[in-house]
Design a protein around this motif. Structure first.
Motif, PDB file in Angstrom:
ATOM      1  N   ALA A   1       3.329   9.119  -0.602  1.00 26.19           N
ATOM      2  CA  ALA A   1       3.249   7.787  -1.216  1.00 26.19           C
ATOM      3  C   ALA A   1       3.343   6.694  -0.168  1.00 26.19           C
ATOM      4  O   ALA A   1       4.130   5.759  -0.275  1.00 26.19           O
ATOM      5  CB  ALA A   1       4.350   7.651  -2.251  1.00 26.19           C
ATOM      6  N   ILE A   2       2.555   6.831   0.861  1.00 21.93           N
ATOM      7  CA  ILE A   2       2.585   5.863   1.971  1.00 21.93           C
ATOM      8  C   ILE A   2       1.159   5.376   2.254  1.00 21.93           C
ATOM      9  O   ILE A   2       0.207   6.013   1.813  1.00 21.93           O
ATOM     10  CB  ILE A   2       3.191   6.501   3.244  1.00 21.93           C
ATOM     11  N   PRO A   3       1.011   4.279   3.007  1.00 26.53           N
ATOM     12  CA  PRO A   3      -0.336   3.757   3.240  1.00 26.53           C
ATOM     13  C   PRO A   3      -1.279   4.783   3.867  1.00 26.53           C
ATOM     14  O   PRO A   3      -0.902   5.536   4.767  1.00 26.53           O
ATOM     15  CB  PRO A   3      -0.093   2.582   4.195  1.00 26.53           C
TER      16      PRO A   3
ATOM     17  N   SER B   1       0.825  -1.226   0.000  1.00 26.68           N
ATOM     18  CA  SER B   1       0.000   0.000   0.000  1.00 26.68           C
ATOM     19  C   SER B   1       0.850   1.262   0.000  1.00 26.68           C
ATOM     20  O   SER B   1       0.445   2.277   0.557  1.00 26.68           O
ATOM     21  CB  SER B   1      -0.933   0.065   1.206  1.00 26.68           C
ATOM     22  N   SER B   2       2.003   1.184  -0.587  1.00 25.27           N
ATOM     23  CA  SER B   2       2.854   2.376  -0.618  1.00 25.27           C
ATOM     24  C   SER B   2       3.610   2.473  -1.945  1.00 25.27           C
ATOM     25  O   SER B   2       4.424   1.604  -2.268  1.00 25.27           O
ATOM     26  CB  SER B   2       3.847   2.325   0.546  1.00 25.27           C
ATOM     27  N   SER B   3       3.339   3.559  -2.675  1.00 21.37           N
ATOM     28  CA  SER B   3       4.071   3.767  -3.931  1.00 21.37           C
ATOM     29  C   SER B   3       5.556   3.983  -3.645  1.00 21.37           C
ATOM     30  O   SER B   3       6.401   3.582  -4.430  1.00 21.37           O
ATOM     31  CB  SER B   3       3.570   5.006  -4.665  1.00 21.37           C
TER      32      SER B   3
ATOM     33  N   MET C   1      -0.862  10.198  -8.826  1.00 27.14           N
ATOM     34  CA  MET C   1      -1.652   9.175  -8.135  1.00 27.14           C
ATOM     35  C   MET C   1      -3.053   9.114  -8.730  1.00 27.14           C
ATOM     36  O   MET C   1      -4.011   9.659  -8.172  1.00 27.14           O
ATOM     37  CB  MET C   1      -1.699   9.484  -6.648  1.00 27.14           C
TER      38      MET C   1
ATOM     39  N   ASP D   1      -6.872   0.760  -0.306  1.00 32.52           N
ATOM     40  CA  ASP D   1      -5.572   1.414  -0.447  1.00 32.52           C
ATOM     41  C   ASP D   1      -4.633   0.584  -1.324  1.00 32.52           C
ATOM     42  O   ASP D   1      -3.888   1.106  -2.144  1.00 32.52           O
ATOM     43  CB  ASP D   1      -4.969   1.615   0.952  1.00 32.52           C
TER      44      ASP D   1
ATOM     45  N   ASN E   1      -1.880   3.569  -8.960  1.00 31.87           N
ATOM     46  CA  ASN E   1      -0.916   4.689  -8.941  1.00 31.87           C
ATOM     47  C   ASN E   1       0.399   4.256  -9.590  1.00 31.87           C
ATOM     48  O   ASN E   1       0.975   4.969 -10.417  1.00 31.87           O
ATOM     49  CB  ASN E   1      -0.612   5.127  -7.500  1.00 31.87           C
TER      50      ASN E   1
ATOM     51  N   ALA F   1      -2.391   7.572   3.028  1.00 25.76           N
ATOM     52  CA  ALA F   1      -2.170   9.017   2.875  1.00 25.76           C
ATOM     53  C   ALA F   1      -3.362   9.668   2.183  1.00 25.76           C
ATOM     54  O   ALA F   1      -3.730  10.810   2.500  1.00 25.76           O
ATOM     55  CB  ALA F   1      -0.900   9.264   2.079  1.00 25.76           C
TER      56      ALA F   1
HETATM   57  N1  ASP Z   1      -1.098   4.505  -0.491  1.00 26.44           N
HETATM   58  C1  ASP Z   1      -1.123   5.338  -1.664  1.00 26.44           C
HETATM   59  C2  ASP Z   1       0.222   5.290  -2.353  1.00 26.44           C
HETATM   60  O1  ASP Z   1       1.215   5.076  -1.702  1.00 26.44           O
HETATM   61  C3  ASP Z   1      -1.494   6.735  -1.372  1.00 26.44           C
HETATM   62  C4  ASP Z   1      -2.913   6.758  -0.900  1.00 26.44           C
HETATM   63  O2  ASP Z   1      -3.152   6.572   0.291  1.00 26.44           O
HETATM   64  O3  ASP Z   1      -3.806   6.923  -1.730  1.00 26.44           O
HETATM   65  O4  ASP Z   1       0.289   5.459  -3.562  1.00 26.44           O
END
Ligand code: ASP
Length: 448
Positions: free
Chosen positions: A377-379, A298-300, A334, A412, A419, A381
């Motif tokens: 780019a984190i879970p 869940s993190s780009s 995103m 997510d 993304n 966000a």
């Molecule tokens: N988790 C997504 C990402 O890291 C960002 C979001 O919470 O939408 O791309």
């Protein structure tokens, strides 16, 4: 190299299946043994859950560890390898046009779906408010949301711009504030090319760092199958009312998934095909490891090292383009988040009986795009920046976010995968355009 990545991919898919089955058995078995009330307080179960999650946790830590050196080194090398400022301007322009166009597409697609399907219509708003009232307010996200809520919208927009110019580089690095780090690395790379001879050893240093970090990523990839199984199993087993949540929010979930699916399997491939006239699905399969990593982390940002690896090694995108487009994309491009935020806010308005005008829907689309650009780019966000969108149309951010928080861990994953897919397709298109320019340049003297 290619054979090895195919083996890793097969094992990763086995890991996904094992994670889902294991998670259902582990959680399900437990539910049969004890009542739901004692389930969350069962130390024994929690102990095993921690153990199941541990390999995945280590893997994600390893990825996050590599993000900072990778982003900084790859941006500096990427920008410096562009040679002169005019070339960089061209690549930057192309990248930005692609990012903005696809994000707008995604947000509009989300709006079209949620207003057509109306997943939140026909529900008693009072009952919804009752559910919200009993929801926990202990979550870290809720706390962040409360802080964010006290700021006016314009301040939040300015915050995004402020992040571009961090007052302290070390602080930005500590907090992994990617926007500021990218801006700094970009300008630093340009400055290095302007310094000339004296900048070359520094560039060579960052080039070495870049190569070494990519190698570390490659080694880490051997652990991906176990990490994927571990993270998925732990998440499924650890969710205390997974089925209830899925039933209550199923229409909303399906709307988001349909939007993400259409964007991933129709919109992005169509854009790819228009530019490259090649099979987009073959390209997406080459990036499957990255998509699966996005699904499990869940993190780009955490996925970025894998995204780079897939683009360069599996899909033959030049390192120069990948180093420029992908870190930038992980931070600001995103599509999945923009689509998700637009759907979520309109869904909540439908649920809570909050009527939206055409202007409200236009504002939701616009602010969703900005909120996706500003999301880290984190879970989760995207959940935090969604406050901007809710606030912009006069909805109570606390009420909205509390309701859909429970299902966010699940959605997510999918929006993060979209993304990442958007970034990889962008890298392919920009790379192709750059290669066409280069071959035109080399052909020109011969024909002249
Ligand atoms: N988790 C997504 C990402 O890291 C960002 C979001 O919470 O939408 O791309």
């Amino acid at each position: 190299m290619k054979d090895k990545s195919a083996v890793i991919l097969v094992f990763t898919i086995i890991g996904v299946v094992a994670g889902v089955v294991g998670g259902l058995l582990f959680g399900g078995h437990h539910l049969d043994d004890v009542t739901r009330a004692s389930w969350t307080s069962d130390e024994h179960f929690k102990f095993w859950l921690t153990l199941v999650k541990f390999p995945g946790e280590l893997f994600v830590r390893g990825l996050k560890l590599l993000v900072l050196p990778l982003v900084v080194a790859s941006m500096i090398c990427g920008v410096a390898s562009l040679g002169n400022l005019r070339d960089m301007g061209r690549m930057g322009r192309r990248t930005m046009i692609y990012f903005i166009t696809t994000t707008v597409f995604a947000a509009l697609l989300g709006v079209a779906l949620v207003t057509t399907i109306q997943p939140g219509a026909g529900v008693d708003p009072e009952a919804v408010r009752g559910t919200i009232g009993s929801a926990s307010s202990e979550s870290a996200i809720i706390k962040t949301v409360t802080t964010e809520q006290s700021k006016p919208v314009i301040d939040r927009i300015l915050d995004v711009i402020r992040e571009l110019v961090p007052s302290n580089l070390v602080e930005a690095a500590l907090e992994l504030k990617m926007l500021g780090l990218i801006a700094f690395s970009l300008i630093f790379g340009i400055a290095l090319t302007m310094v000339g001879e004296r900048g070359k050893p520094v560039l060579a240093f960052f080039d070495g760092v870049n190569e070494a970090v990519m190698k570390m990523v490659y080694l880490l990839m051997y652990c991906l199958p176990i990490a994927v199984a571990s993270l998925i199993a732990a998440n499924i087993a650890g969710s205390n009312n997974l089925l209830d949540q899925l039933v209550a929010l199923s229409k909303y979930v399906l709307t988001v998934l349909a939007g993400l699916g259409i964007h991933l399997l129709l919109v992005l491939p169509a854009i790819y095909w228009i530019f490259l006239r090649r099979n987009p699905f073959q390209y997406l399969i080459g990036g499957a490891q990255a998509l699966l990593t996005a699904l499990s982390t869940s993190s780009s940002a955490a996925t970025l090292p894998v995204t780079m690896e897939c683009c360069v090694v599996n899909n033959g995108i030049s390192r120069r383009t990948s180093s420029f487009v992908l870190p930038l994309g992980a931070t600001i491009n995103m599509d999945g988040t923009a689509l998700y935020e637009a759907v979520a806010v309109i869904f909540l308005a439908q649920m809570l009986g909050h009527s939206l005008s055409g202007a409200d829907i236009a504002i939701i689309s616009l602010i969703s795009i900005m909120a996706s650009i500003g999301a880290a780019a984190i879970p989760s966000a995207g959940m935090v920046t969604m406050v901007m969108v809710l606030d912009a149309v006069g909805m109570d951010p606390m009420a909205g976010i509390t309701y859909i928080l429970a299902i966010d861990w699940f959605l997510d994953r999918f929006r993060t995968a979209v993304n990442v897919a958007g970034d990889t397709i962008g890298a392919a298109i920009v790379d192709d355009l750059e290669k066409r320019d280069a071959s035109r340049k080399t052909a020109a003297p011969a024909t002249a």
